[in-house]
Scaffold this motif. Structure first.
Motif, PDB file in Angstrom:
ATOM      1  N   VAL A 187       0.826  -1.203   0.000  1.00  0.00           N
ATOM      2  CA  VAL A 187       0.000   0.000   0.000  1.00  0.00           C
ATOM      3  C   VAL A 187       0.862   1.256   0.000  1.00  0.00           C
ATOM      4  CG1 VAL A 187      -0.173   0.113   2.539  1.00  0.00           C
ATOM      5  CG2 VAL A 187      -2.047   1.024   1.134  1.00  0.00           C
ATOM      6  N   LEU A 188       2.168   1.105  -0.310  1.00  0.00           N
ATOM      7  CA  LEU A 188       3.101   2.225  -0.193  1.00  0.00           C
ATOM      8  C   LEU A 188       3.329   2.972  -1.498  1.00  0.00           C
ATOM      9  CD1 LEU A 188       5.793   0.596   2.130  1.00  0.00           C
ATOM     10  CD2 LEU A 188       3.822   1.991   2.758  1.00  0.00           C
ATOM     11  N   ASP A 189       3.128   2.318  -2.644  1.00  0.00           N
ATOM     12  CA  ASP A 189       3.439   2.944  -3.925  1.00  0.00           C
ATOM     13  C   ASP A 189       2.320   2.675  -4.924  1.00  0.00           C
ATOM     14  OD1 ASP A 189       4.510   4.022  -6.198  1.00  0.00           O
ATOM     15  OD2 ASP A 189       6.366   2.863  -6.186  1.00  0.00           O
ATOM     16  N   PHE A 190       1.555   3.713  -5.242  1.00  0.00           N
ATOM     17  CA  PHE A 190       0.481   3.591  -6.219  1.00  0.00           C
ATOM     18  C   PHE A 190       0.907   4.130  -7.586  1.00  0.00           C
ATOM     19  CE2 PHE A 190      -1.923   3.444  -2.222  1.00  0.00           C
ATOM     20  CZ  PHE A 190      -2.606   2.254  -2.438  1.00  0.00           C
ATOM     21  N   ASN A 191       2.233   4.160  -7.801  1.00  0.00           N
ATOM     22  CA  ASN A 191       2.765   4.610  -9.082  1.00  0.00           C
ATOM     23  C   ASN A 191       3.831   3.664  -9.608  1.00  0.00           C
ATOM     24  OD1 ASN A 191       1.643   7.511  -9.816  1.00  0.00           O
ATOM     25  ND2 ASN A 191       1.865   7.403  -7.593  1.00  0.00           N
ATOM     26  N   THR A 192       3.700   2.379  -9.288  1.00  0.00           N
ATOM     27  CA  THR A 192       4.526   1.386  -9.971  1.00  0.00           C
ATOM     28  C   THR A 192       4.152   1.429 -11.457  1.00  0.00           C
ATOM     29  OG1 THR A 192       2.896  -0.367  -9.671  1.00  0.00           O
ATOM     30  CG2 THR A 192       4.545  -0.090  -7.917  1.00  0.00           C
ATOM     31  N   PRO A 193       4.987   0.893 -12.336  1.00  0.00           N
ATOM     32  CA  PRO A 193       4.636   0.916 -13.762  1.00  0.00           C
ATOM     33  C   PRO A 193       3.253   0.345 -14.064  1.00  0.00           C
ATOM     34  CG  PRO A 193       6.934   0.336 -13.513  1.00  0.00           C
ATOM     35  CD  PRO A 193       6.368   0.401 -12.119  1.00  0.00           C
ATOM     36  N   SER A 194       2.875  -0.747 -13.395  1.00  0.00           N
ATOM     37  CA  SER A 194       1.556  -1.328 -13.695  1.00  0.00           C
ATOM     38  C   SER A 194       0.424  -0.446 -13.190  1.00  0.00           C
ATOM     39  CB  SER A 194       1.440  -2.738 -13.111  1.00  0.00           C
ATOM     40  OG  SER A 194       1.517  -2.739 -11.699  1.00  0.00           O
ATOM     41  N   TYR A 195       0.623   0.263 -12.082  1.00  0.00           N
ATOM     42  CA  TYR A 195      -0.403   1.203 -11.622  1.00  0.00           C
ATOM     43  C   TYR A 195      -0.534   2.367 -12.606  1.00  0.00           C
ATOM     44  CZ  TYR A 195      -1.937  -0.417  -7.003  1.00  0.00           C
ATOM     45  OH  TYR A 195      -2.545  -1.110  -5.979  1.00  0.00           O
ATOM     46  N   GLN A 196       0.591   2.816 -13.166  1.00  0.00           N
ATOM     47  CA  GLN A 196       0.531   3.903 -14.138  1.00  0.00           C
ATOM     48  C   GLN A 196      -0.054   3.425 -15.463  1.00  0.00           C
ATOM     49  OE1 GLN A 196       3.931   6.695 -14.297  1.00  0.00           O
ATOM     50  NE2 GLN A 196       4.865   5.504 -12.633  1.00  0.00           N
ATOM     51  N   GLN A 197       0.379   2.272 -15.921  1.00  0.00           N
ATOM     52  CA  GLN A 197      -0.048   1.744 -17.216  1.00  0.00           C
ATOM     53  C   GLN A 197      -1.529   1.385 -17.229  1.00  0.00           C
ATOM     54  OE1 GLN A 197       2.363  -1.474 -19.073  1.00  0.00           O
ATOM     55  NE2 GLN A 197       0.469  -2.665 -19.086  1.00  0.00           N
ATOM     56  N   ASN A 198      -2.021   0.814 -16.125  1.00  0.00           N
ATOM     57  CA  ASN A 198      -3.376   0.255 -16.085  1.00  0.00           C
ATOM     58  C   ASN A 198      -4.318   1.035 -15.179  1.00  0.00           C
ATOM     59  OD1 ASN A 198      -2.702  -2.141 -17.720  1.00  0.00           O
ATOM     60  ND2 ASN A 198      -1.438  -2.703 -15.965  1.00  0.00           N
ATOM     61  N   MET A 199      -4.052   2.320 -14.984  1.00  0.00           N
ATOM     62  CA  MET A 199      -4.800   3.089 -13.982  1.00  0.00           C
ATOM     63  C   MET A 199      -6.312   3.094 -14.223  1.00  0.00           C
ATOM     64  SD  MET A 199      -3.939   7.077 -14.950  1.00  0.00           S
ATOM     65  CE  MET A 199      -2.163   6.901 -14.770  1.00  0.00           C
ATOM     66  N   ASP A 200      -6.745   2.947 -15.473  1.00  0.00           N
ATOM     67  CA  ASP A 200      -8.179   2.980 -15.770  1.00  0.00           C
ATOM     68  C   ASP A 200      -8.681   1.666 -16.369  1.00  0.00           C
ATOM     69  OD1 ASP A 200      -8.611   5.688 -14.961  1.00  0.00           O
ATOM     70  OD2 ASP A 200      -7.621   6.339 -16.809  1.00  0.00           O
ATOM     71  N   MET A 201      -7.950   0.593 -16.158  1.00  0.00           N
ATOM     72  CA  MET A 201      -8.322  -0.689 -16.747  1.00  0.00           C
ATOM     73  C   MET A 201      -9.429  -1.371 -15.958  1.00  0.00           C
ATOM     74  SD  MET A 201      -7.042  -1.998 -19.532  1.00  0.00           S
ATOM     75  CE  MET A 201      -7.309  -3.723 -19.190  1.00  0.00           C
ATOM     76  N   PRO A 202     -10.357  -2.031 -16.661  1.00  0.00           N
ATOM     77  CA  PRO A 202     -11.264  -2.953 -15.964  1.00  0.00           C
ATOM     78  C   PRO A 202     -10.431  -4.130 -15.442  1.00  0.00           C
ATOM     79  CG  PRO A 202     -12.014  -2.485 -18.219  1.00  0.00           C
ATOM     80  CD  PRO A 202     -10.620  -1.979 -18.107  1.00  0.00           C
ATOM     81  N   ILE A 203     -10.784  -4.857 -14.451  1.00  0.00           N
ATOM     82  CA  ILE A 203     -11.970  -4.701 -13.626  1.00  0.00           C
ATOM     83  C   ILE A 203     -11.629  -3.858 -12.399  1.00  0.00           C
ATOM     84  CG2 ILE A 203     -13.495  -6.083 -12.147  1.00  0.00           C
ATOM     85  CD1 ILE A 203     -14.086  -6.547 -15.067  1.00  0.00           C
ATOM     86  N   LEU A 204     -10.371  -3.477 -12.302  1.00  0.00           N
ATOM     87  CA  LEU A 204      -9.893  -2.799 -11.092  1.00  0.00           C
ATOM     88  C   LEU A 204      -9.041  -1.603 -11.480  1.00  0.00           C
ATOM     89  CD1 LEU A 204      -9.647  -2.944  -7.947  1.00  0.00           C
ATOM     90  CD2 LEU A 204      -7.543  -4.260  -8.309  1.00  0.00           C
ATOM     91  N   SER A 205      -9.558  -0.394 -11.283  1.00  0.00           N
ATOM     92  CA  SER A 205      -8.777   0.812 -11.557  1.00  0.00           C
ATOM     93  C   SER A 205      -7.925   1.169 -10.350  1.00  0.00           C
ATOM     94  CB  SER A 205      -9.716   1.980 -11.886  1.00  0.00           C
ATOM     95  OG  SER A 205     -10.399   2.417 -10.712  1.00  0.00           O
ATOM     96  N   ARG A 206      -6.968   2.056 -10.573  1.00  0.00           N
ATOM     97  CA  ARG A 206      -6.084   2.471  -9.477  1.00  0.00           C
ATOM     98  C   ARG A 206      -6.867   3.166  -8.367  1.00  0.00           C
ATOM     99  NH1 ARG A 206      -1.024   6.532 -10.477  1.00  0.00           N
ATOM    100  NH2 ARG A 206      -2.680   7.722 -11.513  1.00  0.00           N
ATOM    101  N   PHE A 207      -7.774   4.067  -8.733  1.00  0.00           N
ATOM    102  CA  PHE A 207      -8.510   4.822  -7.716  1.00  0.00           C
ATOM    103  C   PHE A 207      -9.405   3.894  -6.894  1.00  0.00           C
ATOM    104  CE2 PHE A 207     -11.652   8.061  -6.269  1.00  0.00           C
ATOM    105  CZ  PHE A 207     -10.755   8.884  -5.614  1.00  0.00           C
ATOM    106  N   VAL A 208     -10.035   2.922  -7.536  1.00  0.00           N
ATOM    107  CA  VAL A 208     -10.863   1.957  -6.804  1.00  0.00           C
ATOM    108  C   VAL A 208     -10.007   1.143  -5.846  1.00  0.00           C
ATOM    109  CG1 VAL A 208     -12.248  -0.148  -7.061  1.00  0.00           C
ATOM    110  CG2 VAL A 208     -12.711   1.837  -8.516  1.00  0.00           C
ATOM    111  N   MET A 209      -8.799   0.749  -6.273  1.00  0.00           N
ATOM    112  CA  MET A 209      -7.914  -0.016  -5.397  1.00  0.00           C
ATOM    113  C   MET A 209      -7.525   0.803  -4.173  1.00  0.00           C
ATOM    114  SD  MET A 209      -6.500  -3.029  -5.084  1.00  0.00           S
ATOM    115  CE  MET A 209      -6.718  -2.994  -3.302  1.00  0.00           C
ATOM    116  N   ILE A 210      -7.253   2.090  -4.365  1.00  0.00           N
ATOM    117  CA  ILE A 210      -6.916   2.949  -3.230  1.00  0.00           C
ATOM    118  C   ILE A 210      -8.081   3.025  -2.249  1.00  0.00           C
ATOM    119  CG2 ILE A 210      -6.430   5.335  -2.549  1.00  0.00           C
ATOM    120  CD1 ILE A 210      -4.789   5.610  -5.122  1.00  0.00           C
ATOM    121  N   LYS A 211      -9.303   3.138  -2.766  1.00  0.00           N
ATOM    122  CA  LYS A 211     -10.469   3.204  -1.878  1.00  0.00           C
ATOM    123  C   LYS A 211     -10.679   1.880  -1.145  1.00  0.00           C
ATOM    124  CE  LYS A 211     -13.515   4.824  -4.853  1.00  0.00           C
ATOM    125  NZ  LYS A 211     -14.819   5.366  -5.347  1.00  0.00           N
TER     126      LYS A 211
END
Length: 408
Positions: A226-250
């Motif tokens: 839960v320490l880094d929400f900007n790994t390459p996969s978080y940046q690359q797939n930030m709006d991908m189904p089924i799990l977006s970055r913002f939803v994961m943070i929530k």
């Protein structure tokens, strides 16, 4: 007539706008994934609306909507005995194959379902179907854990439930009751269940009171930090189904009982900035520049803030708890872990969590198999049967079962 046509045209356009989202051509069956994602987003929007008007917590509504028509009673078959019971106060569903045991001791798999620590159930059709498949194909007893969920409980209660049920199952007298071979037991889980499975294995390895040791751990697109929400996969797939970055943070904030007002600060890593001494050493343990292959790093750059928001850490201290983030465990702890299987998907914000854990385990001397699916997306293993069949879902499930068969 013209008015009716205009309304239909507008509704069609609105529906198309709601369903359509640009997806990489390399993702498995993109149009089918768009429709699936639109269904999930519709359920989320309805639950958020119910929350806004004060009817109930949005996660409680979402869980009700997603499981109302989907929860199954324990139904046995010709080849499988299925029962619900309780292990040390925790509900579990047990799948026992009827073939090929006789006097031989049985293999066993403890399975922990995903759902952001807030959704899902061992009784849901998707997990019931998956555990039936595992039990029949591996010819093993499967114990599927029904841990308590957000918002009724928060960290570490989900982990406590999973750990309590697993430790109870590992008691010699319980293993004897189910005729289990104590040398052939695995712990497994997907997504948030993969997080709990990894944490359970770490806790068991450090617990000298547990005399039965787990042979394998198998983690399916696990969430591990839960320490880094900007790994390459978080940046690359930030709006991908089924799990977006913002939803994961929530999901994280709900699990750790933190305010959603921190979400945007965490989005840019303000909770692990360079001026917060508590997080500097932990960030070193997940330095993705050294843990990820070049094909994953691409041209992405680390996001490190010089000044952050220390209020987040003070109000949500569990952000620094390694039981929540198994990826930041020390090497001495990782060395105690069993042979490991990790499955990751290219189009998944959690791809790098699993990949970094595989690398850290290998560096600690653990035997690791890392299966990566270039056309996979988060949660795909659950979509391996009609009416939500994806070819990558069947391939991930079959590859996972094959590894269990060969190693358990």
């Amino acid at each position: 007539m013209r008015a009716t046509s205009a309304v239909l045209t507008a509704l069609t356009a609105l529906s198309a706008y709601y369903v359509y989202s640009p997806l990489p051509s390399t993702v498995s069956e993109p149009w089918k994934l768009m429709l699936l994602d639109a269904t999930f987003r519709c359920a989320q929007d309805l639950s958020n609306l119910a929350h806004y008007f004060g009817f109930s917590h949005h996660l409680r509504v979402l869980n009700f909507v997603s499981s109302y028509f989907d929860k199954l009673d324990p139904v046995s078959s010709e080849h499988l005995k299925v029962t619900d019971t309780v292990f040390d106060g925790v509900e579990v569903r047990i799948f026992e194959p009827k073939r090929g045991f006789d006097k031989n001791l049985k293999k066993a798999i403890v399975y922990i379902h995903g759902g952001g620590w807030a959704l899902g159930s061992a009784r849901m059709r998707s997990y019931d179907s998956l555990c039936r498949k595992i039990s029949e194909d591996v010819n093993a007893v499967v114990v599927s854990i029904e841990y308590r969920l957000v918002p009724d409980v928060h960290f570490p209660e989900q982990l406590n439930d999973a750990l309590a049920a697993t430790k109870y199952f590992l008691l010699p007298e319980v293993l004897a009751e189910y005729s289990i071979d104590p040398l052939r037991i695995a712990v497994s889980g997907d997504s948030a269940g993969g997080n709990l499975a990894a944490a359970v294995c770490q806790q068991l390895a450090l617990d000298s009171s547990v005399t039965t040791k787990v042979k394998l751990q198998a983690l399916i697109y696990p969430v591990l930090q839960v320490l880094d929400f900007n790994t390459p996969s978080y940046q690359q797939n930030m709006d991908m189904p089924i799990l977006s970055r913002f939803v994961m943070i929530k999901f994280w904030l709900d699990y750790l009982n933190g305010s959603h007002s921190f979400a945007h600060s965490m989005l840019v890593n303000n909770h692990t900035s360079l001026d917060l001494s508590e997080t500097i050493s932990l960030r070193e343990l997940l330095n993705w520049n050294s843990l990820l292959p070049p094909s994953f790093k691409k041209n992405y750059k680390p996001v490190l803030q010089s000044q952050g928001t220390d209020k987040i850490i003070s109000e949500v201290p569990a952000l620094l708890d390694l039981r929540a983030s198994p990826l930041i465990a020390k090497k001495e702890s990782l060395q105690l872990l069993p042979k490991t299987y990790i499955l990751t998907c290219e189009h998944d914000v959690l791809r790098d969590d699993g990949t970094m854990y595989a690398k850290r385990l290998e560096e600690a001397g653990v035997d690791v198999t890392h299966d990566h699916y270039e056309d996979g997306f988060h949660g795909c293993m659950l979509f391996a049967t009609w009416p939500t069949y994806f070819s990558v879902g069947a391939r991930t499930r079959d590859g996972y079962v094959k590894w269990l068969n060969e190693n358990l």
